[in-house]
Design an enzyme around this catalytic site. Structure first.
Site, PDB file in Angstrom:
ATOM      1  N   GLY A 258      10.873  27.237  35.796  1.00 29.72           N
ATOM      2  CA  GLY A 258       9.467  27.063  35.442  1.00 29.72           C
ATOM      3  C   GLY A 258       9.023  27.711  34.146  1.00 29.72           C
ATOM      4  N   ASP A 303      15.157  13.790  42.271  1.00 26.12           N
ATOM      5  CA  ASP A 303      16.357  13.524  41.475  1.00 26.12           C
ATOM      6  C   ASP A 303      15.937  12.767  40.215  1.00 26.12           C
ATOM      7  OD1 ASP A 303      18.767  12.416  40.429  1.00 26.12           O
ATOM      8  OD2 ASP A 303      19.703  12.475  42.411  1.00 26.12           O
ATOM      9  N   CYS A 375      21.168  23.721  27.008  1.00 27.93           N
ATOM     10  CA  CYS A 375      21.678  25.010  26.515  1.00 27.93           C
ATOM     11  C   CYS A 375      23.203  24.916  26.417  1.00 27.93           C
ATOM     12  CB  CYS A 375      21.216  26.168  27.399  1.00 27.93           C
ATOM     13  SG  CYS A 375      21.629  25.981  29.144  1.00 27.93           S
TER      14      CYS A 375
END
Length: 429
Positions: A258, A303, A375
């Site tokens: 979040g 999903d 990342c």
């Protein structure tokens, strides 16, 4: 008062669970830390992170120091010896204390008969340290990365792979994000200064502050009140490309825990944000972050490959897709990634990313913006992924981030002190 526990044996068992059972340290460590004093929490973390950061070196040394590896029920002893070697090599713990506590760890793991063996191996290392390290530093193991990952980095970054590997092996800095709805960055830095801590602003990301010395979050001015959030500078860079606006409908896909959801709401407090993640357990952290910052968003489990199941036919002005990836850009922050990932994971992840991109594109309004972020350091998940998407998607256009031949912007780990990160900004024609 918490019962005194042997930290070395606790670290050895945690590391064994990561390496042998494929469990994530971020799941294993917090419950263990609850069992020890505040003072010992930091040392337990240092031992676990440190051993995983230098695992290939410690493994190499044990193979040199022992005729036969420890197997079966004795395997935990292998990791206990690693913990001992790590202390001798990388910590300021006096050697006699490191040895005594590590040897005593054999009792805690119910292997008291092996105390002599552990003591003997560690003392042998002390005697042969210089020659062993000279030999190690001439071997490929010195890069402290698995060979499959080293090969991929060498291929993708022929000029930069060594600096990437070096950055991955460093301790990460602590980055914060100042909540602009409460304070300007400068005014919060003044509060930090008053609290006796130093921080430095990031040159490009307007909310980012690097602490001179990492500190517990409860020591940060206004942390509980939501004035500041722990988030790496590179992750904060997503907002530069997303540029959310008040009144827009914005989807944060793969949103847990979040950090980016709350950043969207700091930048555009009146945006209508839907945060979606497939992992129901991790969604609890999205709720926690929203609560601490006093923000509201719609949070759903879903999903990314099947958006109609959780948003029907809804269209969004902006979508942030922080795609599931190999996380090879945040190894310095999560050293267990080196040993949890496998070479075969990369094509599987690339396929999953591709399916999510294709599925979610139809939920972006015409003229809308999608920011694809990972990342990861690997082209298969980044530039090659976006290049293939642009080739098969007629109404997608790359904007501000790279060229159609080399799409996206890749941050290297350690560059401007941030993590390794990739962004591509796409506009729907």
């Amino acid at each position: 008062m918490k019962k005194q526990r042997n930290l070395r044996s606790m670290a050895a068992q945690a590391i064994e669970q990561v390496v042998e059972q494929g469990q994530s340290l971020s799941n294993i460590l917090p419950p263990l830390q609850q069992k020890v004093s505040d003072k010992d929490k930091a040392l337990l973390q240092e031992l676990c992170f440190g051993v995983l950061r230098t695992l290939s070196q410690l493994d190499w040394l044990i193979n040199k120091l022992m005729a036969r590896p420890m197997t079966g029920k004795q395997r935990t002893v292998h990791y206990l010896i690693m913990v001992g070697l790590y202390q001798l090599l990388y910590t300021r713990i006096p050697p006699h204390a490191a040895l005594a506590e590590t040897v005593e760890g054999a009792v805690a793991i119910k292997r008291p008969q092996l105390k002599g063996l552990i003591n003997g191996v560690l003392r042998q290392f002390q005697r042969q340290q210089d020659e062993l390290l000279a030999e190690f530093n001439a071997s490929d193991a010195r890069y402290l990365h698995p060979s499959w990952l080293l090969k991929r980095l060498q291929k993708a970054y022929p000029e930069q792979w060594q600096s990437i590997v070096e950055a991955n092996n460093q301790r990460p800095p602590m980055w914060l994000r100042v909540n602009r709805t409460h304070h300007s960055r400068d005014s919060w830095l003044a509060l930090l200064d008053e609290a006796g801590m130093k921080g430095f602003p990031h040159a490009d990301y307007p909310d980012a502050v690097q602490l001179e010395t990492p500190a517990p979050v409860h020591a940060l001015p206004g942390f509980e009140e939501g004035w500041v959030t722990v988030q790496d500078a590179s992750a904060q860079g997503c907002m530069t490309w997303l540029a959310p606006q008040n009144g827009e409908h914005i989807l944060d896909l793969c949103a847990a825990p979040g950090g980016k959801t709350t950043h969207i709401l700091e930048v555009a407090p009146e945006a209508q944000v839907l945060a979606v993640d497939i992992d129901e357990q991790r969604l609890s952290r999205v709720y926690d972050n929203l609560k601490r910052l006093g923000m509201k968003a719609t949070v759903k489990q879903g999903d990314g490959r099947y958006p109609s199941q959780w948003c029907g036919e809804q269209q969004f002005d902006r979508i942030l897709l922080d795609a599931p990836c190999s996380a090879t850009g945040v190894i310095r922050r999560h050293p267990d990634i080196k040993w949890l990932r496998r070479d075969r994971d990369i094509p599987e992840l690339a396929q999953l990313q591709s399916e999510i991109l294709d599925a979610i594109w139809s939920h972006l309004k015409s003229g809308g913006t999608l920011v694809y972020a990972t990342c990861s350091m690997l082209p298969e998940e980044n530039s090659l992924q976006i290049k293939a998407f642009l080739q098969r998607t007629a109404d997608a256009e790359l904007c501000e981030t790279g060229t159609p031949e080399q799409p996206g912007k890749q941050n290297l780990p350690g560059a401007e002190e941030g993590d390794g990160f990739f962004y591509a900004k796409l506009i729907k024609k």
